[in-house]
Design a protein around this motif. Structure first.
Motif, PDB file in Angstrom:
ATOM      1  N   ARG A 112      36.839   0.016  88.889  1.00 35.12           N
ATOM      2  CA  ARG A 112      37.556  -0.723  89.925  1.00 35.12           C
ATOM      3  C   ARG A 112      37.020  -2.135  90.027  1.00 35.12           C
ATOM      4  NH1 ARG A 112      41.939  -0.325  93.397  1.00 35.12           N
ATOM      5  NH2 ARG A 112      41.684  -2.170  94.684  1.00 35.12           N
ATOM      6  N   ASP A 116      38.937  -5.892  88.993  1.00 36.05           N
ATOM      7  CA  ASP A 116      39.257  -6.968  89.952  1.00 36.05           C
ATOM      8  C   ASP A 116      39.005  -8.345  89.377  1.00 36.05           C
ATOM      9  OD1 ASP A 116      38.281  -5.178  92.956  1.00 36.05           O
ATOM     10  OD2 ASP A 116      40.181  -5.437  91.914  1.00 36.05           O
TER      11      ASP A 116
ATOM     12  N   SER B  47      40.773   1.687  97.065  1.00 29.87           N
ATOM     13  CA  SER B  47      40.469   0.325  97.489  1.00 29.87           C
ATOM     14  C   SER B  47      38.989   0.216  97.785  1.00 29.87           C
ATOM     15  CB  SER B  47      41.309  -0.067  98.704  1.00 29.87           C
ATOM     16  OG  SER B  47      40.622   0.203  99.883  1.00 29.87           O
ATOM     17  N   GLU B  49      36.318  -2.473  99.338  1.00 29.30           N
ATOM     18  CA  GLU B  49      35.998  -3.767  99.931  1.00 29.30           C
ATOM     19  C   GLU B  49      34.609  -3.694 100.495  1.00 29.30           C
ATOM     20  OE1 GLU B  49      39.411  -4.965 102.217  1.00 29.30           O
ATOM     21  OE2 GLU B  49      40.435  -4.133 100.445  1.00 29.30           O
TER      22      GLU B  49
END
Lengths: 116, 318
Positions: A112, A116, B47, B49
């Protein structure tokens, strides 16, 4: 005012052993493991892993009282297998399962991040 | 009823427990096998973050996913303020309330570089004097004064900003390195700089020294690294019969947006299952008599969507 110290839920007191075994005399090949200073996190995990072993006839756990931090795990196995062996195999399997989870998770996070 | 699905009915939920232990179905070998587990198991990070992580675990049992969740909440160590030595507190916030608030401020420091403090006993804590491997020290020294008036004349500031340092925020905490911590550690401090600790007025002062130690959530919730750790099962929707026209529109309205798509135009527009992940499983469709028999609502038993908003700034150090 009467609340016990919070660290007592995970620190062993003097002379307390982490795990102890008593044989259950009512049926053959059964043992009761008492694990101190642990809770459902470990008990549920061990019980479910034991249930996936075909030679285990009975596996169940309970937390006898919510104010006492320990759980009791009862295991009964087939005659050619001992409860101690069953628990030991269950723990080994769980360790390999969580290692696999860790590697897959780290790979997924790394992919991941690189994406990015 | 499919084996891997928990079905959500109108009045009950059925087929909840997994039946993959050996002995449930005669003739089938369900014994646990590491290789078979490794084949079926997948992790997908949805996701990532700084302050939240969402990932899917597929092919795992509920007991492990739950143990994972419980461990994240209670047994992953972090650093937090444990002792507050109050030198001067003339604010309206009482010492103990101030100490409590300071303890809850998340601290950005890698707990793996520290050791747990020596065991506490019932009689009293025997704290070693400043050991760099156990603790971090912070100082908070803020004094509130009147703002100087613009132009230099008079003593009071403007109506908009009459005071200096009237809000004590977490950014005012200053790190005091002990021993050689200045060389080994960097970027130590509160995770967010705008957490309000106290409000002051002119003449009031707060001067405290704080000691942070490593602890786990089981000891006190301030040590928990995640704001919360939760998981849900992936919802699954099956259309039992074709739903067309105006019924398709109404069916799409019963679910969250994007779950049911209406394809085509005019009277032959059909409902199709879109992204079931977005569904909040409100089961609204079961309230409509004519629509409730054309869908089967369920959840995939071994697909866990885990959502972890964290409060320590670093989500995962892989």
């Amino acid at each position: 005012m009467n609340a016990p110290a919070t660290f007592e839920s995970f620190l062993l007191l003097d002379g307390e052993k982490k795990i102890s075994i008593t044989k259950d005399t009512k049926v053959p090949n059964a043992a009761i493991f008492t694990v101190n200073k642990e809770d459902h996190t470990l008990g549920n995990l061990l019980m479910h892993q034991l249930l996936r072993d075909p030679q285990v006839l009975f596996a169940g756990y309970k937390v006898p009282h919510p104010l006492e931090h320990k759980f009791v795990l009862r295991v009964q196995t087939t005659p050619d297998y001992s409860p101690q062996e069953a628990l030991s195999n269950a723990i080994t399997d769980l360790i390999s399962e969580s290692t696999a989870l860790e590697t897959r998770f780290k790979e997924a996070v790394r992919e991941r991040r690189e994406g990015d | 009823m499919e084996e891997g699905l928990v079905s959500l009915g109108e009045y009950s939920i059925s087929n909840v427990h997994s039946r993959d232990c050996p002995g449930t179905y005669p003739g089938r070998n369900d014994a646990w096998d590491l290789d078979r587990f490794k084949q079926l198991f997948r992790v997908e990070v949805v996701s990532l973050e700084d302050d939240a992580l969402v990932f899917d675990m597929i092919g795992i049992d509920a007991s492990i996913a739950n143990a994972f969740r419980r461990i994240l909440l209670a047994e992953v160590p972090t650093m937090a303020v444990e002792k507050v030595f109050v030198h001067n507190n003339t604010s309206l916030i009482q010492d103990e309330v101030l100490a409590h608030r300071l303890g809850l401020i998340p601290i950005k420091a890698d707990p793996r570089l520290f050791e747990f403090p020596p065991q506490r006993t019932e009689e009293g804590d025997k704290w070693p004097s400043s050991t760099p491997e156990h603790m971090l020290e912070f100082v908070l020294k803020v004094r509130c004064t009147h703002a100087p008036a613009p132009g230099g004349a008079g003593r009071r500031g403007t109506a908009a900003e009459p005071y200096v340092n009237s809000k004590v925020v977490s950014g005012d905490m200053e790190w005091i390195p002990i021993g050689d911590q200045a060389k080994t550690l960097s970027d130590v401090g509160p995770v967010k700089n705008d957490i309000l600790i106290a409000k002051l007025r002119p003449g009031q002062e707060i001067h405290v020294r704080m000691v942070c130690v490593k602890g786990v959530g089981k000891d006190h919730a301030k040590f928990s690294p995640v704001a919360t750790a939760s998981y849900r099962l992936l919802p699954d929707i099956t259309l039992l019969e074709p739903v067309v026209g105006e019924r398709a529109d109404r069916l799409a309205k019963c679910f969250s947006t994007g779950v049911i798509k209406v394809v085509g135009n005019g009277d032959s527009r059909r409902a199709e299952v879109g992204d079931t992940r977005k569904d909040s499983c409100s089961r609204e469709v079961l309230r409509h008599e004519d629509l409730k028999n054309c869908v089967q609502l369920s959840r995939v038993r071994n697909h866990f969507i885990c959502e972890h908003p964290s409060n320590v700034g670093w989500v995962s150090n892989a």
